[in-house]
Write a protein that holds these residues in place. Structure first.
Motif, PDB file in Angstrom:
ATOM      1  N   HIS A   8       0.835  -1.214   0.000  1.00 19.13           N
ATOM      2  CA  HIS A   8       0.000   0.000   0.000  1.00 19.13           C
ATOM      3  C   HIS A   8       0.865   1.258   0.000  1.00 19.13           C
ATOM      4  CE1 HIS A   8      -4.074  -1.528   0.245  1.00 19.13           C
ATOM      5  NE2 HIS A   8      -3.668  -2.445   1.115  1.00 19.13           N
ATOM      6  N   LEU A   9       1.969   1.230   0.744  1.00 21.14           N
ATOM      7  CA  LEU A   9       2.869   2.382   0.795  1.00 21.14           C
ATOM      8  C   LEU A   9       3.499   2.642  -0.567  1.00 21.14           C
ATOM      9  CD1 LEU A   9       3.956   4.360   2.991  1.00 21.14           C
ATOM     10  CD2 LEU A   9       5.937   2.854   3.179  1.00 21.14           C
ATOM     11  N   LEU A  10       3.855   1.585  -1.266  1.00 23.74           N
ATOM     12  CA  LEU A  10       4.481   1.705  -2.580  1.00 23.74           C
ATOM     13  C   LEU A  10       3.497   2.215  -3.621  1.00 23.74           C
ATOM     14  CD1 LEU A  10       7.205   1.102  -4.033  1.00 23.74           C
ATOM     15  CD2 LEU A  10       6.257  -1.125  -4.622  1.00 23.74           C
ATOM     16  N   PHE A  11       2.268   1.750  -3.556  1.00 23.25           N
ATOM     17  CA  PHE A  11       1.269   2.100  -4.563  1.00 23.25           C
ATOM     18  C   PHE A  11       0.621   3.456  -4.327  1.00 23.25           C
ATOM     19  CE2 PHE A  11       0.077  -2.315  -6.426  1.00 23.25           C
ATOM     20  CZ  PHE A  11       1.408  -2.497  -6.772  1.00 23.25           C
ATOM     21  N   ARG A  12       1.050   4.170  -3.307  1.00 24.20           N
ATOM     22  CA  ARG A  12       0.512   5.519  -3.088  1.00 24.20           C
ATOM     23  C   ARG A  12       1.029   6.491  -4.136  1.00 24.20           C
ATOM     24  NH1 ARG A  12       1.443   7.149   3.056  1.00 24.20           N
ATOM     25  NH2 ARG A  12       0.745   9.150   2.191  1.00 24.20           N
ATOM     26  N   HIS A  13       2.190   6.196  -4.712  1.00 26.82           N
ATOM     27  CA  HIS A  13       2.779   7.069  -5.736  1.00 26.82           C
ATOM     28  C   HIS A  13       2.359   6.554  -7.113  1.00 26.82           C
ATOM     29  CE1 HIS A  13       5.312   8.968  -2.664  1.00 26.82           C
ATOM     30  NE2 HIS A  13       5.487   7.742  -2.187  1.00 26.82           N
ATOM     31  N   ALA A  14       1.791   7.423  -7.915  1.00 25.45           N
ATOM     32  CA  ALA A  14       1.206   7.031  -9.203  1.00 25.45           C
ATOM     33  C   ALA A  14       2.254   6.429 -10.145  1.00 25.45           C
ATOM     34  CB  ALA A  14       0.532   8.233  -9.848  1.00 25.45           C
ATOM     35  N   LEU A  15       3.437   7.087 -10.242  1.00 26.63           N
ATOM     36  CA  LEU A  15       4.468   6.599 -11.158  1.00 26.63           C
ATOM     37  C   LEU A  15       4.971   5.222 -10.732  1.00 26.63           C
ATOM     38  CD1 LEU A  15       6.318   7.077 -13.574  1.00 26.63           C
ATOM     39  CD2 LEU A  15       7.928   8.241 -12.032  1.00 26.63           C
ATOM     40  N   LEU A  16       5.241   5.064  -9.443  1.00 28.52           N
ATOM     41  CA  LEU A  16       5.699   3.770  -8.945  1.00 28.52           C
ATOM     42  C   LEU A  16       4.632   2.692  -9.129  1.00 28.52           C
ATOM     43  CD1 LEU A  16       7.566   4.664  -5.621  1.00 28.52           C
ATOM     44  CD2 LEU A  16       8.558   3.659  -7.674  1.00 28.52           C
ATOM     45  N   LYS A  17       3.381   3.089  -8.959  1.00 24.12           N
ATOM     46  CA  LYS A  17       2.294   2.131  -9.103  1.00 24.12           C
ATOM     47  C   LYS A  17       2.202   1.614 -10.535  1.00 24.12           C
ATOM     48  CE  LYS A  17      -2.655   1.537  -8.278  1.00 24.12           C
ATOM     49  NZ  LYS A  17      -3.887   2.164  -7.778  1.00 24.12           N
ATOM     50  N   ARG A  18       2.286   2.544 -11.508  1.00 26.29           N
ATOM     51  CA  ARG A  18       2.218   2.127 -12.918  1.00 26.29           C
ATOM     52  C   ARG A  18       3.399   1.238 -13.286  1.00 26.29           C
ATOM     53  NH1 ARG A  18       0.645   7.553 -13.764  1.00 26.29           N
ATOM     54  NH2 ARG A  18       2.772   8.043 -14.437  1.00 26.29           N
ATOM     55  N   THR A  19       4.594   1.659 -12.871  1.00 27.73           N
ATOM     56  CA  THR A  19       5.798   0.889 -13.209  1.00 27.73           C
ATOM     57  C   THR A  19       5.769  -0.501 -12.573  1.00 27.73           C
ATOM     58  OG1 THR A  19       7.040   2.961 -13.305  1.00 27.73           O
ATOM     59  CG2 THR A  19       8.300   0.920 -13.190  1.00 27.73           C
ATOM     60  N   CYS A  20       5.449  -0.538 -11.278  1.00 21.49           N
ATOM     61  CA  CYS A  20       5.438  -1.822 -10.566  1.00 21.49           C
ATOM     62  C   CYS A  20       4.306  -2.728 -11.053  1.00 21.49           C
ATOM     63  CB  CYS A  20       5.300  -1.577  -9.068  1.00 21.49           C
ATOM     64  SG  CYS A  20       6.739  -0.770  -8.327  1.00 21.49           S
ATOM     65  N   SER A  21       3.155  -2.121 -11.393  1.00 22.58           N
ATOM     66  CA  SER A  21       2.033  -2.935 -11.855  1.00 22.58           C
ATOM     67  C   SER A  21       2.363  -3.626 -13.168  1.00 22.58           C
ATOM     68  CB  SER A  21       0.784  -2.059 -12.024  1.00 22.58           C
ATOM     69  OG  SER A  21       0.359  -1.544 -10.784  1.00 22.58           O
ATOM     70  N   ALA A  22       3.016  -2.881 -14.093  1.00 18.99           N
ATOM     71  CA  ALA A  22       3.389  -3.484 -15.373  1.00 18.99           C
ATOM     72  C   ALA A  22       4.396  -4.615 -15.183  1.00 18.99           C
ATOM     73  CB  ALA A  22       3.959  -2.416 -16.299  1.00 18.99           C
ATOM     74  N   ALA A  23       5.412  -4.362 -14.366  1.00 14.74           N
ATOM     75  CA  ALA A  23       6.414  -5.403 -14.100  1.00 14.74           C
ATOM     76  C   ALA A  23       5.791  -6.594 -13.371  1.00 14.74           C
ATOM     77  CB  ALA A  23       7.564  -4.819 -13.277  1.00 14.74           C
ATOM     78  N   TYR A  24       4.850  -6.300 -12.478  1.00 15.86           N
ATOM     79  CA  TYR A  24       4.200  -7.362 -11.707  1.00 15.86           C
ATOM     80  C   TYR A  24       3.360  -8.257 -12.619  1.00 15.86           C
ATOM     81  CZ  TYR A  24       1.310  -9.553  -8.115  1.00 15.86           C
ATOM     82  OH  TYR A  24       0.661 -10.453  -7.322  1.00 15.86           O
ATOM     83  N   GLN A  25       2.650  -7.662 -13.581  1.00 17.27           N
ATOM     84  CA  GLN A  25       1.834  -8.451 -14.496  1.00 17.27           C
ATOM     85  C   GLN A  25       2.696  -9.389 -15.343  1.00 17.27           C
ATOM     86  OE1 GLN A  25      -1.415  -8.737 -14.622  1.00 17.27           O
ATOM     87  NE2 GLN A  25      -1.670  -7.284 -12.952  1.00 17.27           N
ATOM     88  N   LYS A  26       3.849  -8.891 -15.815  1.00 17.60           N
ATOM     89  CA  LYS A  26       4.764  -9.742 -16.573  1.00 17.60           C
ATOM     90  C   LYS A  26       5.287 -10.892 -15.709  1.00 17.60           C
ATOM     91  CE  LYS A  26       6.369  -6.061 -19.674  1.00 17.60           C
ATOM     92  NZ  LYS A  26       7.537  -5.250 -20.116  1.00 17.60           N
ATOM     93  N   LEU A  27       5.605 -10.569 -14.453  1.00 12.88           N
ATOM     94  CA  LEU A  27       6.102 -11.596 -13.539  1.00 12.88           C
ATOM     95  C   LEU A  27       5.041 -12.664 -13.289  1.00 12.88           C
ATOM     96  CD1 LEU A  27       8.313 -12.588 -11.577  1.00 12.88           C
ATOM     97  CD2 LEU A  27       7.292 -11.111  -9.827  1.00 12.88           C
ATOM     98  N   ILE A  28       3.789 -12.241 -13.099  1.00  9.29           N
ATOM     99  CA  ILE A  28       2.701 -13.183 -12.836  1.00  9.29           C
ATOM    100  C   ILE A  28       2.491 -14.117 -14.031  1.00  9.29           C
ATOM    101  CG2 ILE A  28       0.203 -13.357 -12.531  1.00  9.29           C
ATOM    102  CD1 ILE A  28       1.655 -12.760  -9.979  1.00  9.29           C
TER     103      ILE A  28
END
Length: 404
Positions: A357-377
Motif C-alpha cells: 500500500h505504501l508503494l502504490f501511493r505514488h502514481a508513477l511507482l504504481k504504474r511501473t510496478c504494476s506493469a512489471a508485476y503483471q509480466k512476472l505473474i
C-alpha cells in the motif's frame, strides 16, 4: 501424566523429554478424544477444516497442551458459544484452537503462592477469559489479514499473549524457563508416525480400487486421506534425510503439516515460502539441519494463501521474512503462545501488505510496478502450469485411479 500436568508447558516443553514417549502419546490421545467428543456433543458438521484442526490439537499435545491446562480454556470457549449460538458451527473448531494459550494456565497454577488455592483460582479465571475472548478476537483479526494467513488463530493468540506475558512477568512475578528436547525416543516416534501415515493410505487405496460404487463425497474424502498420508510421509523424510532425530516438537509439527494438507493449502504455493525459509536459514542464520529450521520450514505453509494471491517471488520473500520473525517471536510472548509461527505469519502478511500500500501511493511507482508485476505473474503462471503437468503425470503413474 502427573509429570506432564505439573510441567509449565511453555515453549518448548517436550513431553517426551518430561515424561517419556508413552505418556506423551497418552496425553495426545486423550486430548484428541476429548475434542472429538465436544464436536459430536454439539452436533458439529464435519468440514474440510475440522480434521486439520483436530490433528493440530493432537500434534501440539506433544509439547504444550494437556488436560489440566486446556480444560478451562475449552470451557471459556463453550461459554462464549453458549451466548452466541448463531456462530456455533463456524466457531466451535476455533474454540478448540484457542487452547494454544494453555501454557499461561499452567504457569499461573504452578507458581508458588502464600495461599493454597490463590493461583489455582487465578489460573481458572485466566483460562475462562482466554477461551471466551479468543473467538471474537480471531474473527476480528482474520478480516484484517484478509485470510492470507492459514494459521490465523496463532496470530490472534499472539496478540492476546502480549498481555499474558506482561501479566505473568510483572503482576505475578513468574519467571519462564526454557526446556530441552529429547531425542532418546526417536525410534519409537518414527514407528508411530509410519503407522499413522501408512494405515490411512493403504485403506483409502484399497477402497478406491475395489469399491466401484462409491459416492462422490466419499471418494473425495478418501482422496484427502491419501493426500494426508503422502504429505505426512514427505514431511517425515525431511528430518530423516537431514539426520535430525525425532522429538515431541517435530512429531507435533508433522501432524499439523499433514493435517492441513487436507485443507488443500497447495504444495506449489507452499513450496516457494519454504524456499524463502531455506534461503534465510542458509545465508543469514547458517543453520539448516536443526529442529528449529525444520519446524519453521513446515509451518511456512501458513503463507500458502499469500503466495497464491501475490505470486511466487513474493512467496519466497515472505518465507524469508517469516523465518526471521519466527526465530524471535518467542521474545514477545515468552513461550505462552504455542502457535508462534501463526503469529509470525500474521505479522509477515500485515508487513508486506503495508509495504504494498505504501508503494502504490505514488502514481508513477504504481504504474511501473504494476506493469512489471503483471509480466512476472504471467511468467509464474507458465512455470506453475508446467509443474502441474509434471505432478499429474506422476500421480497417474503412481496411482492409476479415476480422479474425476
Amino acid at each position: 501424566m502427573s509429570q506432564i500436568i505439573h510441567s509449565p508447558s511453555n515453549l518448548i516443553s517436550d513431553y517426551v523429554e518430561i515424561a517419556g514417549a508413552g505418556a506423551a502419546l497418552t496425553n495426545s490421545g486423550l486430548l484428541t478424544l476429548l475434542s472429538l467428543f465436544i464436536l459430536r456433543k454439539y452436533s458439529h458438521s464435519f468440514c474440510p477444516l475440522t480434521i486439520p484442526i483436530v490433528m493440530m490439537l493432537s500434534g501440539f499435545s506433544f509439547f504444550g497442551k494437556n488436560l489440566a491446562n486446556s480444560a478451562p480454556i475449552l470451557l471459556g470457549s463453550l461459554l462464549y458459544l453458549h451466548h452466541k449460538p448463531a456462530a456455533r458451527q463456524e466457531s466451535l473448531v476455533m474454540g478448540l484452537l484457542s487452547t494454544c494459550l494453555s501454557p499461561m494456565v499452567s504457569l499461573i497454577y504452578l507458581a508458588p503462592s502464600q495461599f493454597l488455592l490463590q493461583n489455582k483460582f487465578i489460573a481458572l479465571v485466566a483460562g475462562l477469559v482466554i477461551g471466551y475472548i479468543s473467538i471474537p478476537v480471531f474473527h476480528y483479526l482474520k478480516a484484517h489479514t484478509k485470510e492470507m494467513n492459514l494459521y490465523n488463530m496463532g496470530f490472534s493468540a499472539g496478540c492476546i499473549g502480549f498481555i499474558g506475558n506482561f501479566a505473568t512477568r510483572n503482576l505475578l512475578n513468574i519467571r519462564i524457563l526454557p526446556h530441552r528436547l529429547n531425542a532418546a525416543h526417536s525410534s519409537a516416534l518414527l514407528i508411530f508416525l509410519l503407522i499413522l501415515f501408512t494405515a490411512p493410505l493403504m485403506y483409502a487405496l484399497y477402497v478406491l480400487k475395489f469399491d466401484k460404487a462409491l459416492h462422490k463425497g466419499v471418494r473425495l474424502s478418501l482422496l484427502k486421506l491419501v493426500r494426508f498420508s503422502i504429505y505426512g510421509l514427505i514431511g517425515l523424510m525431511v528430518p530423516l534425510i537431514l539426520q535430525v532425530p525425532l522429538n515431541g516438537l517435530l512429531v507435533g509439527t508433522l501432524l499439523t503439516f499433514a493435517g492441513f494438507s487436507m485443507y488443500n493449502f497447495g504444495f506449489r504455493y507452499y513450496f516457494f515460502p519454504a524456499c524463502g525459509v531455506l534461503l534465510s536459514s542458509l545465508f543469514i542464520f547458517h543453520d539448516v539441519t536443526s529442529t528449529t529450521t525444520i519446524v519453521i520450514l513446515f509451518f511456512a505453509a501458513t503463507l500458502s494463501p499469500f503466495s497464491r494471491k501475490y505470486g511466487l517471488l513474493t512467496g519466497i520473500l515472505s518465507g524469508a521474512i517469516f523465518a526471521m520473525i519466527s526465530r524471535h517471536a518467542h521474545v514477545l510472548t515468552a513461550g505462552i503462545n504455542l502457535y508462534n509461527c501463526g503469529f509470525s505469519g500474521g505479522v509477515t502478511v500485515l508487513l508486506l501488505d503495508f509495504l504494498r500500500h505504501l508503494l502504490f501511493r505514488h502514481a508513477l511507482l504504481k504504474r511501473t510496478c504494476s506493469a512489471a508485476y503483471q509480466k512476472l505473474i504471467l511468467s509464474e503462471q507458465k512455470i506453475l502450469w508446467q509443474l502441474s503437468r509434471c505432478k499429474d503425470w506422476i500421480k497417474q503413474r503412481l496411482f492409476p485411479l479415476n480422479y474425476e
